[in-house]
Design a protein around this motif. Structure first.
Motif: not given
Length: 470
Positions: A396-410
């Protein structure tokens, strides 16, 4: 974020490629199966082998009536009748019962008869595991036959021409070659079946077309598979200028990512993958290096507290990085923010280490207020902040940190993670309301079923401790 899950049709070329790769991976298992089946079948047939001895006798048939014994035409007709009827008489229950009575036994072993065409020459063959018994049964058949055949063709006389005597050599000598070859073929067939089943059940992404069908995001670039020496921990573009295919692919990804972030005024980029080993740290590090060399002030934060690898990827003799003072120390209030930021060998690129590997609840640390304050401060000091997070389908770490990011790259490695794992990872990031600007197709090999690939050979990646992919 929208994503789609469609039933994939089986491509025969992709199936063959998967089968060939599975065959290479399972080659040792195939050899073991061949050897085990070959040895097992040879041992079984050797244990169950029963020798068979064959006693035979050749003779002619003559009529017993002296009035017709000298008439050749009559004997020729008799010979033809005997050639047609003798096999039936010999294998009849009446003759068998008579032989059993004659010998005082409970059964008669296998026997057969052949007749030479247009003649009265007949050959009787008796097969049994006991050579003496086979010979005794043969003599009993010769003695009893005239008595039984009298009901069909009248009185006859058997004139013995040749006999085998008591056989000394079995007619079916045991050989190791036959069962060994048969067992090897069985083992090879089982191995081929196993390879085919694995290839059919494999549900990974093989090319960019399948990637687009799996997730509804654009592919910002492809990174070719590289053949690296053991001394190279991570391929970085400033150290691999001779690999034009690799460096150009990283520059292409940097241009597209930079354009997408500037158009929407975004600064914080989260880089993740579905499962460990897909090369997300390699992509994040190269993207950070390329952006910094372009003149952007970049901060690369290793948010993978369980298995940090950014320091290992970026450290060098000229600018060694340390994990003594890390993000984990800052989040546990054991260090100040100025103490955890390190300069790298690349101008404009600074790094925050993840530490030596957290054994506790890293999710709780990453969701705290100190992590949020760190990201807010980084927005003011840097042009771009890259967060290298753990695989998003496992933790769940990535999904929690996702709230602090503007965009994502897979980062999606070719023919590695299953479609279900990729979709699960994308769904988890979308639950954090993180928009994906695209995906990176990593470790791309040349393929007969697609037109992409650079053909450098082996791929790269790092080992993680989250568990093994099934």
């Amino acid at each position: 974020m929208e994503y789609q899950e469609k039933e994939q049709k089986i491509d025969i070329f992709i199936l063959l490629e998967d089968a060939l790769r599975a065959a290479r991976r399972l080659l040792v298992i195939g050899l073991v199966l061949v050897l085990v089946c070959s040895a097992g079948l040879t041992f079984y047939q050797q244990r169950t082998y029963r020798p068979s001895y064959q006693a035979y006798a050749s003779f002619t048939v003559r009529m017993a009536n002296p009035l017709y014994a000298g008439v050749s035409g009559y004997n020729e007709r008799t010979a033809q009748i005997m050639a047609d009827t003798f096999p039936s008489i010999l294998t009849s229950d009446l003759l068998r019962r008579r032989v059993m009575e004659d010998m005082g036994v409970a059964y008669v072993p296998s026997l057969s008869v052949t007749a030479t065409a247009q003649s009265s020459i007949l050959t009787v063959t008796v097969r049994d595991s006991d050579p003496q018994r086979a010979y005794d049964v043969l003599n009993s058949v010769i003695r009893c036959f005239p008595e039984v055949s009298e009901f069909v063709v009248g009185s006859t006389v058997l004139v013995l021409l040749d006999e085998s005597g008591v056989p000394t050599v079995p007619s079916n000598p045991f050989t190791y070659r036959g069962p060994a070859v048969k067992g090897a073929l069985i083992g090879g067939g089982l191995w081929a079946l196993l390879v085919l089943v694995i290839a059919i059940l494999k549900n990974t992404v093989h090319n960019e077309e399948e990637l687009k069908k799996t997730i509804n995001t654009p592919c910002v670039g492809q990174i070719p598979a590289l053949k690296l020496s053991r001394r190279v921990t991570c391929p970085l573009i400033h150290r691999m200028e001779n690999r034009t295919g690799f460096t150009e692919s990283v520059r292409t990804i940097r241009l597209r990512v930079e354009k997408a972030m500037r158009e929407s005024d975004r600064k914080v980029l989260l880089v993740s993958s579905a499962v460990p080993g897909e090369g997300k740290t390699t992509v994040a590090s190269n993207l950070a290096v390329s952006l910094a060399r372009k003149g952007n002030r970049v901060l690369l934060v290793d948010c993978d507290l369980r298995n940090p690898s950014v320091v290992k990827a970026l450290t060098s003799e000229r600018a060694p990085l340390s994990d003594a003072c890390s993000l984990a120390d800052f989040l546990r209030e054991r260090a100040h923010v100025r103490e955890i930021v390190q300069s790298s060998e690349i101008e404009n690129l600074e790094v925050i280490s993840g530490g030596r590997g957290e054994q506790g609840d890293s999710t709780l640390l990453l969701t705290g207020q100190r992590m949020e304050r760190l990201v807010i401060a980084a927005r003011k000091l840097y042009d771009i902040v890259i967060l290298d997070t753990p695989p998003c389908s496992l933790l769940a770490d990535a999904s929690e940190v996702a709230e602090l990011a503007d965009c994502g790259l897979m980062v999606i490695r070719q023919d590695y993670a299953t479609r279900d794992q990729i979709l699960d990872g994308v769904q988890r990031l979308s639950d954090g309301k993180l928009p994906l600007i695209g995906s990176v197709f990593n470790n791309v090999r040349r393929s007969a079923s697609s037109s992409y690939g650079y053909g450098y050979g082996y791929g790269y990646g790092y080992g993680y401790g989250y568990g093994k992919k099934k």
